[in-house]
Design a protein around this motif. Structure first.
Motif, PDB file in Angstrom:
ATOM      1  N   GLN A 134       0.849  -1.190   0.000  1.00  0.00           N
ATOM      2  CA  GLN A 134       0.000   0.000   0.000  1.00  0.00           C
ATOM      3  C   GLN A 134       0.888   1.245   0.000  1.00  0.00           C
ATOM      4  O   GLN A 134       1.956   1.263   0.633  1.00  0.00           O
ATOM      5  CB  GLN A 134      -0.902   0.006   1.232  1.00  0.00           C
ATOM      6  N   PRO A 135       0.461   2.302  -0.676  1.00  0.00           N
ATOM      7  CA  PRO A 135       1.292   3.497  -0.764  1.00  0.00           C
ATOM      8  C   PRO A 135       1.199   4.362   0.493  1.00  0.00           C
ATOM      9  O   PRO A 135       0.410   4.091   1.406  1.00  0.00           O
ATOM     10  CB  PRO A 135       0.687   4.241  -1.960  1.00  0.00           C
ATOM     11  N   ILE A 136       2.008   5.396   0.512  1.00  0.00           N
ATOM     12  CA  ILE A 136       1.939   6.479   1.492  1.00  0.00           C
ATOM     13  C   ILE A 136       1.353   7.690   0.780  1.00  0.00           C
ATOM     14  O   ILE A 136       1.726   8.001  -0.360  1.00  0.00           O
ATOM     15  CB  ILE A 136       3.339   6.840   2.033  1.00  0.00           C
ATOM     16  N   VAL A 137       0.440   8.394   1.437  1.00  0.00           N
ATOM     17  CA  VAL A 137      -0.088   9.658   0.907  1.00  0.00           C
ATOM     18  C   VAL A 137       0.239  10.745   1.915  1.00  0.00           C
ATOM     19  O   VAL A 137      -0.087  10.629   3.103  1.00  0.00           O
ATOM     20  CB  VAL A 137      -1.608   9.585   0.661  1.00  0.00           C
ATOM     21  N   SER A 138       0.894  11.809   1.462  1.00  0.00           N
ATOM     22  CA  SER A 138       1.370  12.884   2.331  1.00  0.00           C
ATOM     23  C   SER A 138       0.828  14.220   1.834  1.00  0.00           C
ATOM     24  O   SER A 138       1.008  14.579   0.668  1.00  0.00           O
ATOM     25  CB  SER A 138       2.907  12.892   2.325  1.00  0.00           C
ATOM     26  N   VAL A 139       0.172  14.967   2.739  1.00  0.00           N
ATOM     27  CA  VAL A 139      -0.511  16.213   2.388  1.00  0.00           C
ATOM     28  C   VAL A 139       0.145  17.380   3.121  1.00  0.00           C
ATOM     29  O   VAL A 139       0.307  17.337   4.350  1.00  0.00           O
ATOM     30  CB  VAL A 139      -2.006  16.140   2.764  1.00  0.00           C
ATOM     31  N   SER A 140       0.527  18.435   2.388  1.00  0.00           N
ATOM     32  CA  SER A 140       1.153  19.620   2.972  1.00  0.00           C
ATOM     33  C   SER A 140       0.118  20.718   3.173  1.00  0.00           C
ATOM     34  O   SER A 140      -0.643  21.042   2.259  1.00  0.00           O
ATOM     35  CB  SER A 140       2.272  20.135   2.067  1.00  0.00           C
ATOM     36  N   ILE A 141       0.133  21.325   4.367  1.00  0.00           N
ATOM     37  CA  ILE A 141      -0.831  22.364   4.732  1.00  0.00           C
ATOM     38  C   ILE A 141      -0.083  23.498   5.416  1.00  0.00           C
ATOM     39  O   ILE A 141       0.737  23.270   6.307  1.00  0.00           O
ATOM     40  CB  ILE A 141      -1.896  21.801   5.685  1.00  0.00           C
ATOM     41  N   GLY A 142      -0.365  24.718   5.003  1.00  0.00           N
ATOM     42  CA  GLY A 142       0.223  25.878   5.676  1.00  0.00           C
ATOM     43  C   GLY A 142       1.543  26.307   5.064  1.00  0.00           C
ATOM     44  O   GLY A 142       1.684  26.403   3.847  1.00  0.00           O
ATOM     45  N   GLU A 143       2.524  26.543   5.903  1.00  0.00           N
ATOM     46  CA  GLU A 143       3.805  27.092   5.465  1.00  0.00           C
ATOM     47  C   GLU A 143       4.520  26.148   4.494  1.00  0.00           C
ATOM     48  O   GLU A 143       4.420  24.927   4.619  1.00  0.00           O
ATOM     49  CB  GLU A 143       4.710  27.347   6.674  1.00  0.00           C
ATOM     50  N   ARG A 196       3.540  24.662   9.650  1.00  0.00           N
ATOM     51  CA  ARG A 196       3.222  23.737   8.572  1.00  0.00           C
ATOM     52  C   ARG A 196       2.636  22.484   9.206  1.00  0.00           C
ATOM     53  O   ARG A 196       3.156  21.985  10.210  1.00  0.00           O
ATOM     54  CB  ARG A 196       4.471  23.344   7.785  1.00  0.00           C
ATOM     55  N   TYR A 197       1.532  22.006   8.654  1.00  0.00           N
ATOM     56  CA  TYR A 197       0.968  20.734   9.061  1.00  0.00           C
ATOM     57  C   TYR A 197       1.155  19.728   7.933  1.00  0.00           C
ATOM     58  O   TYR A 197       1.112  20.082   6.761  1.00  0.00           O
ATOM     59  CB  TYR A 197      -0.525  20.857   9.380  1.00  0.00           C
ATOM     60  N   ASN A 198       1.365  18.497   8.313  1.00  0.00           N
ATOM     61  CA  ASN A 198       1.477  17.418   7.340  1.00  0.00           C
ATOM     62  C   ASN A 198       0.576  16.268   7.776  1.00  0.00           C
ATOM     63  O   ASN A 198       0.601  15.865   8.931  1.00  0.00           O
ATOM     64  CB  ASN A 198       2.926  16.945   7.240  1.00  0.00           C
ATOM     65  N   LEU A 199      -0.223  15.790   6.850  1.00  0.00           N
ATOM     66  CA  LEU A 199      -1.030  14.598   7.082  1.00  0.00           C
ATOM     67  C   LEU A 199      -0.380  13.446   6.322  1.00  0.00           C
ATOM     68  O   LEU A 199      -0.141  13.560   5.120  1.00  0.00           O
ATOM     69  CB  LEU A 199      -2.462  14.797   6.555  1.00  0.00           C
ATOM     70  N   THR A 200      -0.096  12.370   7.022  1.00  0.00           N
ATOM     71  CA  THR A 200       0.494  11.195   6.378  1.00  0.00           C
ATOM     72  C   THR A 200      -0.454  10.014   6.562  1.00  0.00           C
ATOM     73  O   THR A 200      -0.681   9.561   7.692  1.00  0.00           O
ATOM     74  CB  THR A 200       1.869  10.844   6.980  1.00  0.00           C
ATOM     75  N   PHE A 201      -0.981   9.545   5.442  1.00  0.00           N
ATOM     76  CA  PHE A 201      -1.940   8.435   5.454  1.00  0.00           C
ATOM     77  C   PHE A 201      -1.217   7.126   5.158  1.00  0.00           C
ATOM     78  O   PHE A 201      -0.451   7.038   4.199  1.00  0.00           O
ATOM     79  CB  PHE A 201      -3.026   8.665   4.409  1.00  0.00           C
ATOM     80  N   ARG A 202      -1.489   6.117   5.984  1.00  0.00           N
ATOM     81  CA  ARG A 202      -0.830   4.825   5.835  1.00  0.00           C
ATOM     82  C   ARG A 202      -1.824   3.687   6.091  1.00  0.00           C
ATOM     83  O   ARG A 202      -2.788   3.853   6.838  1.00  0.00           O
ATOM     84  CB  ARG A 202       0.312   4.671   6.854  1.00  0.00           C
ATOM     85  N   LYS A 203      -1.564   2.573   5.456  1.00  0.00           N
ATOM     86  CA  LYS A 203      -2.232   1.314   5.783  1.00  0.00           C
ATOM     87  C   LYS A 203      -1.274   0.567   6.669  1.00  0.00           C
ATOM     88  O   LYS A 203      -0.281  -0.008   6.216  1.00  0.00           O
ATOM     89  CB  LYS A 203      -2.542   0.521   4.496  1.00  0.00           C
ATOM     90  N   ALA A 204      -1.549   0.597   7.980  1.00  0.00           N
ATOM     91  CA  ALA A 204      -0.594   0.061   8.951  1.00  0.00           C
ATOM     92  C   ALA A 204      -0.760  -1.433   9.174  1.00  0.00           C
ATOM     93  O   ALA A 204       0.216  -2.158   9.368  1.00  0.00           O
ATOM     94  CB  ALA A 204      -0.728   0.796  10.277  1.00  0.00           C
ATOM     95  N   MET A 205      -1.988  -1.911   9.171  1.00  0.00           N
ATOM     96  CA  MET A 205      -2.274  -3.317   9.468  1.00  0.00           C
ATOM     97  C   MET A 205      -2.999  -4.000   8.316  1.00  0.00           C
ATOM     98  O   MET A 205      -3.647  -3.347   7.520  1.00  0.00           O
ATOM     99  CB  MET A 205      -3.112  -3.424  10.751  1.00  0.00           C
TER     100      MET A 205
END
Length: 205
Positions: A134-143, A196-205
């Motif tokens: 499964q991939p990683i999805v990373s979202v940048s927010i703010g600075e 800066r906020y970062n959201l990192t989405f993962r399928k861990a299990m």
């Protein structure tokens, strides 16, 4: 959801989606999550305190202390389950992954990182997950920030990628275990605390 420009494949299976989430009110969702699961500076196994403040939402949350890194279904501070992943978060992560070829992405964890001026994140791999298909999805927010993109070995050459508010990155496949990090945000005197906020989405299990 529209791209500000076309997706860019920075390396094989490593995509930058410029402006993909720019119009979404994600900061409101973040505020609601951290009201229930406050940001904290985790301690890594070496005993050092992370410069980045973090929290989680979803079925699982990533955490760390002197005993190691792990995923947990409960917030170790409160003992309560992590806040549910907002529908907007899930739809964003799945849409981004689908747009570059991962049609079945189903994240069960979303890490929320807050970067204050001077905070960065050293080179590391996202390897604590059981399913590396499964991939990683990373979202940048703010600075804006300078993202460090490395190779499959820590000593491999790195490149710096400029990330702006609303940019999304997706990586998996041959790039799933690439080393990566974030250069410290510049300090800006007289401008106050700008994050800066970062959201990192993962399928861990």
């Amino acid at each position: 959801m529209l791209f500000a420009s076309s997706p860019l494949e920075l390396e094989i299976d490593f995509w930058l989606l410029p402006g993909f989430s720019r119009e979404l009110p994600l900061v409101d969702d973040i505020a609601n999550i951290i009201a229930s699961a406050p940001l904290r500076h985790l301690i890594v196994p070496s005993g050092k305190r992370m410069a980045v403040a973090m929290s989680n939402c979803g079925q699982l949350g990533w955490t760390s202390d002197a005993s190691g890194y792990r995923y947990s279904s409960v917030d170790p501070i409160s003992g309560n389950p992590w806040p549910a992943m907002p529908r907007r978060f899930l739809e964003l992560a799945q849409s981004a992954a689908r747009s570059v070829g991962w049609a079945e992405f189903s994240p069960d964890a979303c890490l929320i990182n807050q970067y204050a001026p001077g905070a960065g994140l050293g080179l590391h791999q996202d390897r604590d997950e059981l399913d590396h298909t499964q991939p990683i999805v990373s979202v940048s927010i703010g600075e804006p920030c300078r993202f460090i993109l490395g190779g499959l070995h820590r000593q491999d050459p790195v490149r710096s990628v400029s990330l702006q508010h609303g940019d999304v990155m997706v990586w998996g496949g041959l790039s799933r275990l690439r080393f990566h990090g974030v250069r410290p945000l510049p300090k800006q005197p007289n401008l106050g605390e700008r994050y800066r906020y970062n959201l990192t989405f993962r399928k861990a299990m």
